[in-house]
Every structure is written in structure tokens, then in C-alpha cells.
Design a protein around this motif. Structure first.
Motif, PDB file in Angstrom:
ATOM      1  N   LEU A   1      38.826  18.810  22.174  1.00  0.00           N
ATOM      2  CA  LEU A   1      39.787  19.910  22.015  1.00  0.00           C
ATOM      3  C   LEU A   1      39.312  21.160  22.750  1.00  0.00           C
ATOM      4  N   GLY A   2      38.016  21.393  22.738  1.00  0.00           N
ATOM      5  CA  GLY A   2      37.476  22.530  23.479  1.00  0.00           C
ATOM      6  C   GLY A   2      37.702  22.394  24.968  1.00  0.00           C
ATOM      7  N   LEU A   3      37.492  21.203  25.511  1.00  0.00           N
ATOM      8  CA  LEU A   3      37.734  20.980  26.937  1.00  0.00           C
ATOM      9  C   LEU A   3      39.212  21.119  27.274  1.00  0.00           C
ATOM     10  N   GLN A   4      40.071  20.628  26.399  1.00  0.00           N
ATOM     11  CA  GLN A   4      41.498  20.710  26.651  1.00  0.00           C
ATOM     12  C   GLN A   4      41.952  22.168  26.642  1.00  0.00           C
ATOM     13  N   ALA A   5      41.459  22.971  25.724  1.00  0.00           N
ATOM     14  CA  ALA A   5      41.822  24.382  25.674  1.00  0.00           C
ATOM     15  C   ALA A   5      41.330  25.096  26.917  1.00  0.00           C
ATOM     16  N   GLN A   6      40.144  24.744  27.393  1.00  0.00           N
ATOM     17  CA  GLN A   6      39.604  25.369  28.591  1.00  0.00           C
ATOM     18  C   GLN A   6      40.460  25.009  29.800  1.00  0.00           C
ATOM     19  N   ASN A   7      40.882  23.777  29.929  1.00  0.00           N
ATOM     20  CA  ASN A   7      41.720  23.352  31.043  1.00  0.00           C
ATOM     21  C   ASN A   7      43.075  24.029  31.005  1.00  0.00           C
ATOM     22  N   LEU A   8      43.625  24.279  29.819  1.00  0.00           N
ATOM     23  CA  LEU A   8      44.904  24.968  29.727  1.00  0.00           C
ATOM     24  C   LEU A   8      44.776  26.398  30.208  1.00  0.00           C
ATOM     25  N   ASN A   9      43.661  27.064  29.880  1.00  0.00           N
ATOM     26  CA  ASN A   9      43.467  28.434  30.334  1.00  0.00           C
ATOM     27  C   ASN A   9      43.311  28.499  31.843  1.00  0.00           C
ATOM     28  N   GLU A  10      42.596  27.543  32.429  1.00  0.00           N
ATOM     29  CA  GLU A  10      42.406  27.548  33.866  1.00  0.00           C
ATOM     30  C   GLU A  10      43.707  27.223  34.592  1.00  0.00           C
ATOM     31  N   GLY A  11      44.541  26.405  33.988  1.00  0.00           N
ATOM     32  CA  GLY A  11      45.767  25.977  34.634  1.00  0.00           C
ATOM     33  C   GLY A  11      46.941  26.909  34.419  1.00  0.00           C
ATOM     34  N   GLU A  12      46.705  28.097  33.867  1.00  0.00           N
ATOM     35  CA  GLU A  12      47.807  29.008  33.612  1.00  0.00           C
ATOM     36  C   GLU A  12      48.468  29.465  34.907  1.00  0.00           C
ATOM     37  N   ILE A  13      47.702  29.768  35.908  1.00  0.00           N
ATOM     38  CA  ILE A  13      48.237  30.248  37.178  1.00  0.00           C
ATOM     39  C   ILE A  13      48.023  29.171  38.226  1.00  0.00           C
ATOM     40  N   ALA A  14      49.074  28.894  38.979  1.00  0.00           N
ATOM     41  CA  ALA A  14      48.993  27.900  40.048  1.00  0.00           C
ATOM     42  C   ALA A  14      49.571  28.504  41.322  1.00  0.00           C
ATOM     43  N   ILE A  15      49.235  27.913  42.427  1.00  0.00           N
ATOM     44  CA  ILE A  15      49.781  28.368  43.707  1.00  0.00           C
ATOM     45  C   ILE A  15      51.293  28.182  43.667  1.00  0.00           C
ATOM     46  N   GLY A  16      51.996  29.219  44.050  1.00  0.00           N
ATOM     47  CA  GLY A  16      53.455  29.181  44.040  1.00  0.00           C
ATOM     48  C   GLY A  16      54.070  29.874  42.837  1.00  0.00           C
ATOM     49  N   ASP A  17      53.269  30.260  41.835  1.00  0.00           N
ATOM     50  CA  ASP A  17      53.796  30.977  40.674  1.00  0.00           C
ATOM     51  C   ASP A  17      54.260  32.367  41.094  1.00  0.00           C
ATOM     52  N   ILE A  18      55.322  32.822  40.471  1.00  0.00           N
ATOM     53  CA  ILE A  18      55.871  34.142  40.798  1.00  0.00           C
ATOM     54  C   ILE A  18      55.506  35.107  39.686  1.00  0.00           C
ATOM     55  N   LEU A  19      54.966  36.261  40.057  1.00  0.00           N
ATOM     56  CA  LEU A  19      54.558  37.317  39.147  1.00  0.00           C
ATOM     57  C   LEU A  19      55.251  38.611  39.543  1.00  0.00           C
ATOM     58  N   GLU A  20      55.158  39.608  38.686  1.00  0.00           N
ATOM     59  CA  GLU A  20      55.718  40.917  38.982  1.00  0.00           C
ATOM     60  C   GLU A  20      54.612  41.959  38.876  1.00  0.00           C
ATOM     61  N   VAL A  21      54.588  42.895  39.801  1.00  0.00           N
ATOM     62  CA  VAL A  21      53.591  43.963  39.781  1.00  0.00           C
ATOM     63  C   VAL A  21      54.043  44.984  38.751  1.00  0.00           C
ATOM     64  N   GLY A  22      53.172  45.276  37.793  1.00  0.00           N
ATOM     65  CA  GLY A  22      53.476  46.232  36.738  1.00  0.00           C
ATOM     66  C   GLY A  22      52.907  47.604  37.044  1.00  0.00           C
ATOM     67  N   LYS A  23      52.986  48.460  36.062  1.00  0.00           N
ATOM     68  CA  LYS A  23      52.472  49.818  36.190  1.00  0.00           C
ATOM     69  C   LYS A  23      51.011  49.840  35.761  1.00  0.00           C
ATOM     70  N   PRO A  24      50.140  50.501  36.524  1.00  0.00           N
ATOM     71  CA  PRO A  24      48.721  50.555  36.141  1.00  0.00           C
ATOM     72  C   PRO A  24      48.511  51.477  34.949  1.00  0.00           C
ATOM     73  N   GLU A  25      47.426  51.225  34.201  1.00  0.00           N
ATOM     74  CA  GLU A  25      47.097  52.069  33.055  1.00  0.00           C
ATOM     75  C   GLU A  25      46.695  53.468  33.503  1.00  0.00           C
ATOM     76  N   SER A  26      45.983  53.567  34.609  1.00  0.00           N
ATOM     77  CA  SER A  26      45.583  54.867  35.134  1.00  0.00           C
ATOM     78  C   SER A  26      46.471  55.192  36.341  1.00  0.00           C
ATOM     79  N   THR A  27      46.038  56.102  37.163  1.00  0.00           N
ATOM     80  CA  THR A  27      46.838  56.486  38.326  1.00  0.00           C
ATOM     81  C   THR A  27      46.727  55.489  39.465  1.00  0.00           C
ATOM     82  N   GLN A  28      45.686  54.657  39.470  1.00  0.00           N
ATOM     83  CA  GLN A  28      45.490  53.682  40.537  1.00  0.00           C
ATOM     84  C   GLN A  28      45.361  52.285  39.952  1.00  0.00           C
ATOM     85  N   TYR A  29      45.661  51.298  40.792  1.00  0.00           N
ATOM     86  CA  TYR A  29      45.487  49.904  40.404  1.00  0.00           C
ATOM     87  C   TYR A  29      44.001  49.565  40.476  1.00  0.00           C
TER      88      TYR A  29
END
Length: 119
Positions: free
Chosen positions: A15-43
Motif C-alpha cells: 500500500l505504501g508503494l502504491q500511494a507513492q506511485n499515485l503521487n508520482e503519477g499525478e502530473i504527466a506530459i500533456g496535462d493542462i494547468l493554469e497559471v495562478g496568482k503568486p503569494e508574493s509579488t513575484q513567482y
């Protein structure tokens, strides 16, 4: 009794290995994201170029125009320290600031801080 302990330990390990693989596989090539607002004045976690480099390449150094842009993940690279670095480019094919095709980001920290958001 040993059989039950062995089965329990194996289950926890699997179960530990499976959870680790799920975390690593969250982002894949081709995924679309949106640029948000930074917490400070710069990214901090998206590695946008400094204003002088943008201006030297003929672009406009306006970081507010980047907010809300949709980006696609073009490459993923795990560094030796365990952090995951991605490269992103705009989905519409235009350049960031009119001068840079792609930029790099530390995906874990950028998602946690809100600089990048999932769509």
C-alpha cells in the motif's frame, strides 16, 4: 502466527508503494494547468526569466498578464534531491512575455502555493 505477521507487513509495504506511485503519477506530459496568482509579488516556484532578460529578447516584462494562462506540461525531470521539475509552454502556442517559448517550474511547490492549478 508468522504467516499473519508476514501478510500484514507485505500489505502495508504494498500500500505504501502504491500511494507513492499515485503521487508520482499525478502530473504527466500533456496535462493542462493554469497559471495562478503568486503569494508574493513575484513567482517563486515557476522560473520565469528576470525582466532584463525578457527586455533583451524583445519582450514586455509584465508578470500580471501571465496569470490565468493555460499551459501544457512538455517534460518532467526528477532531480537528485527528489524534487520534480517540469517544463511548461502556453497552450495557444504564443510565447511568455513575447520572448520565451517555455519555462521551468518545481511542480510540487508550485501546486501547493497556488502558482499552478489543475484544470
Amino acid at each position: 502466527m508468522k504467516k499473519y505477521i508476514f501478510t500484514l507487513m507485505f500489505s502495508v509495504f504494498a500500500l505504501g508503494l502504491q500511494a507513492q506511485n499515485l503521487n508520482e503519477g499525478e502530473i504527466a506530459i500533456g496535462d493542462i494547468l493554469e497559471v495562478g496568482k503568486p503569494e508574493s509579488t513575484q513567482y517563486e516556484h515557476i522560473e520565469f526569466p528576470k525582466p532584463n532578460f525578457i527586455i533583451k529578447r524583445g519582450g514586455l516584462a509584465n508578470y500580471k498578464r501571465v496569470e490565468g494562462n493555460k499551459v501544457v506540461v512538455t517534460s518532467i525531470k526528477e532531480k537528485k534531491d527528489g524534487s520534480v521539475r517540469i517544463k511548461i509552454k502556453k497552450t495557444d502556442g504564443s510565447r511568455f512575455f513575447g520572448s520565451h517559448w517555455q519555462v521551468a517550474a518545481n511542480i510540487k511547490e508550485a501546486l501547493e502555493s497556488g502558482e499552478l492549478r489543475r484544470i
